[in-house]
Scaffold this active site. Structure first.
Site, PDB file in Angstrom:
ATOM      1  N   SER A  95      -9.706   1.478   2.908  1.00 29.13           N
ATOM      2  CA  SER A  95      -8.874   2.260   2.024  1.00 29.13           C
ATOM      3  C   SER A  95      -7.815   1.463   1.266  1.00 29.13           C
ATOM      4  O   SER A  95      -7.295   1.949   0.267  1.00 29.13           O
ATOM      5  CB  SER A  95      -8.178   3.356   2.830  1.00 29.13           C
ATOM      6  OG  SER A  95      -7.323   2.797   3.806  1.00 29.13           O
ATOM      7  N   LYS A  99       0.852  -1.190   0.000  1.00 29.51           N
ATOM      8  CA  LYS A  99       0.000   0.000   0.000  1.00 29.51           C
ATOM      9  C   LYS A  99       0.890   1.242   0.000  1.00 29.51           C
ATOM     10  O   LYS A  99       1.879   1.294   0.744  1.00 29.51           O
ATOM     11  CB  LYS A  99      -0.887  -0.042   1.253  1.00 29.51           C
ATOM     12  CG  LYS A  99      -1.935   1.051   1.343  1.00 29.51           C
ATOM     13  CD  LYS A  99      -2.786   0.852   2.606  1.00 29.51           C
ATOM     14  CE  LYS A  99      -3.941   1.836   2.715  1.00 29.51           C
ATOM     15  NZ  LYS A  99      -4.746   1.621   3.927  1.00 29.51           N
ATOM     16  N   SER A 133      -9.844  -0.795   7.147  1.00 28.77           N
ATOM     17  CA  SER A 133      -9.247  -0.684   5.810  1.00 28.77           C
ATOM     18  C   SER A 133      -8.518  -1.908   5.278  1.00 28.77           C
ATOM     19  O   SER A 133      -8.109  -1.906   4.120  1.00 28.77           O
ATOM     20  CB  SER A 133      -8.293   0.499   5.768  1.00 28.77           C
ATOM     21  OG  SER A 133      -9.037   1.671   5.567  1.00 28.77           O
TER      22      SER A 133
HETATM   23  N1  GLN Z   1     -13.122   3.714   6.276  1.00 32.73           N
HETATM   24  C1  GLN Z   1     -12.572   4.225   7.486  1.00 32.73           C
HETATM   25  C2  GLN Z   1     -12.234   5.678   7.315  1.00 32.73           C
HETATM   26  O1  GLN Z   1     -12.605   6.220   6.346  1.00 32.73           O
HETATM   27  C3  GLN Z   1     -11.370   3.406   7.897  1.00 32.73           C
HETATM   28  C4  GLN Z   1     -10.147   3.755   7.160  1.00 32.73           C
HETATM   29  C5  GLN Z   1      -8.964   2.942   7.574  1.00 32.73           C
HETATM   30  O2  GLN Z   1      -9.086   1.913   8.227  1.00 32.73           O
HETATM   31  N2  GLN Z   1      -7.795   3.437   7.204  1.00 32.73           N
HETATM   32  O3  GLN Z   1     -11.629   6.302   8.126  1.00 32.73           O
END
Ligand code: GLN
Length: 487
Positions: free
Chosen positions: A153, A78, A177
């Site tokens: 994400s 990532k 994420s």
């Molecule tokens: N979807 C969540 C957010 O928008 C989690 C994101 C993550 O785990 N990095 O913050």
């Protein structure tokens, strides 16, 4: 040759050793697959020449009997995890030209074991989002249905494993994420116990919640990658000393018939007409509950009065931490600097205005607000207390049960564009994942079913702190019993 891209890491390692094919042959097949799936927009950067050179080095090590634990295994990363000399953009314009000056601890560990770093994967800008549509550069598509999102994400990482370009990838999980994109892409994804994997070199979003973890297509591969990346690190002040004694079982044994009967499985499943849940997800839960009971497990329904507040708690704590972590992008030290500036204040304001995307700005505003004087006690402090209650509640649950199972996402993957203009509905996709980060516990997504369109449904298995090995054994049991859906 094409079928080799379906093999697991374990199989590749054996096949390399037995000279069934060379590292270069396999890596070439992966690169070919990356080319075939270019339309999915998975990689922000992929350097075939460098990857092929690394493959040659690994091949030589096999030939001289010096192969290491992950020799020649390609792993995508990532683009918010620093890799020395490589771009680390966080899918943000503000870091577009940033080259990492050092390796994250997890990267160093992978390199030391002979893994081949295979490209930088797309994400929601600074890991803020649930669909990978918040990337400043491109939208990643779901390999199972390219009209749909891969989740987020870490959408690029999940898609790279689901599309069978690589057998494993690293992502980060702050509120879901890793698990949610794993669920949307029909693969496995582990959010480890907080403090077991070093965050050194992970670009910080919400430091008290962020954790790096692996994606793969089998539980053994998850365990193997986890065993390599975890461990105590003096460079991370939140690295847990207990990690020093933790040994990961990379060959988890399934539970026996007798053991199954003694296991208490907590289930947090939606009711038959629960609002916000896809019918196919509800049905998958009913099926799983029946199967668990038939197999002799003790199934115990779990009811939390607190989890319904987890989104509210998270969007106070995570944004507060993000507003502070993202203060460093000031146009001075590194990253993007606006050209239309008259004075120093202008440098800050214009660079940040032009460099950050709308979701990141929304979070910085919200986070700054909840930390501002007069609101700190009312919001931030209160959310910290509520977080503690969630953690205590988990501690109590795990006195009664060995595991808690729940769907990872209330829905199957949604269409690209469907939620992007409605932040609240996007935030709701994290309904079931966030409490895990608030509690610091581990959870693993497994692909458990398909809906009538063939879209994946994922289930997350949670356990108490440091109990990853237990989760791996249960999942191995599910694999042996044929409960895992293949995509
Ligand atoms: N979807 C969540 C957010 O928008 C989690 C994101 C993550 O785990 N990095 O913050």
């Amino acid at each position: 040759m094409q079928e080799i891209i379906h093999y697991s890491i374990k199989q590749h390692l054996e096949n390399f050793k037995n000279k069934k094919y060379s590292v270069k042959e396999y890596i070439s097949a992966c690169l070919e697959r990356a080319e075939q799936t270019k339309h999915l927009n998975i990689f922000l950067k992929l350097d075939p020449d460098k990857i092929l050179k690394d493959a040659e080095i690994s091949q030589k090590r096999y030939e001289s009997n010096q192969a290491r634990l992950l020799e020649g295994i390609p792993i995508s990363i990532k683009d918010n995890i620093c890799e020395d000399g490589e771009q680390t953009t966080c899918a943000s314009k503000i870091l577009q030209n940033f080259i990492a000056p050092y390796d994250a601890t997890v990267i160093k560990k992978l390199k030391d074991q002979g893994a081949i770093l295979f490209g930088r994967t797309n994400l929601d800008e600074f890991a803020m989002g649930s669909s990978t549509e918040n990337s400043a550069f491109m939208i990643t598509k779901n390999p199972i249905d390219p009209t749909r999102v891969p989740g987020g994400s870490s959408g690029g990482s999940a898609a790279s494993v689901s599309a069978k370009i690589v057998p494993a990838s690293l992502g980060s999980d702050t509120g879901g994420s890793i698990r949610q994109p794993a669920a949307f892409c029909g693969i496995y994804g582990l959010k480890p116990t907080y403090g077991t994997v070093s965050r050194y070199g992970l670009v910080a979003f919400a430091s008290s919640l962020d954790q790096i973890g692996p994606f793969a297509r089998s539980v053994e591969d998850i365990a193997l990658i986890y065993s390599v990346i975890m461990g105590y690190d003096k460079h991370d002040s939140t690295s847990h000393p207990k990690t020093q004694e933790m040994k990961i079982d990379v060959d988890p044994k399934p539970y026996t018939k007798e053991e199954k009967k003694s296991l208490k499985i907590g289930v947090y499943f939606p009711s038959e007409n629960e609002e916000g849940f896809d019918l196919s997800v509800i049905k998958a839960c009913i099926d799983l509950k029946n199967k668990l009971e038939q197999e002799g497990y003790q199934v115990i329904p779990i009811n939390s009065n607190l989890w319904k507040y987890s989104i509210a708690i998270y969007y106070i704590l995570a944004t507060a931490e993000a507003s502070s972590n993202l203060a460093r992008y000031d146009g001075i030290r590194y990253g993007y600097r606006s050209k239309n500036v008259k004075n120093l204040i202008d440098v800050y304001i214009r660079s940040r205005t032009e460099g950050f995307g709308p979701e990141v700005k929304r979070r910085i505003l919200l986070g700054t607000y909840v930390l501002s004087s007069g609101y700190y006690e009312a919001f931030y402090h209160k959310a910290q207390k509520a977080r503690k209650m969630i953690r205590e509640e988990y501690r109590n649950f795990f006195k009664e049960v060995d595991f808690i199972l729940s769907p990872t996402s209330p829905t199957v993957p949604f269409k690209i564009g469907e939620k992007v203009n409605d932040p609240i509905s996007m935030y709701k996709s994290d309904l079931l994942t966030i409490s895990v980060n608030l509690g610091g516990i581990p959870a693993l997504n497994i692909p458990i079913a398909k809906d009538e369109l063939g879209l994946p449904i994922g289930m997350q298995i949670k356990a108490w702190h440091f109990e990853e090995n237990k989760i791996f054994r249960l999942v191995k049991t599910f694999e042996e019993d044929g409960w895992i859906e293949k995509f």
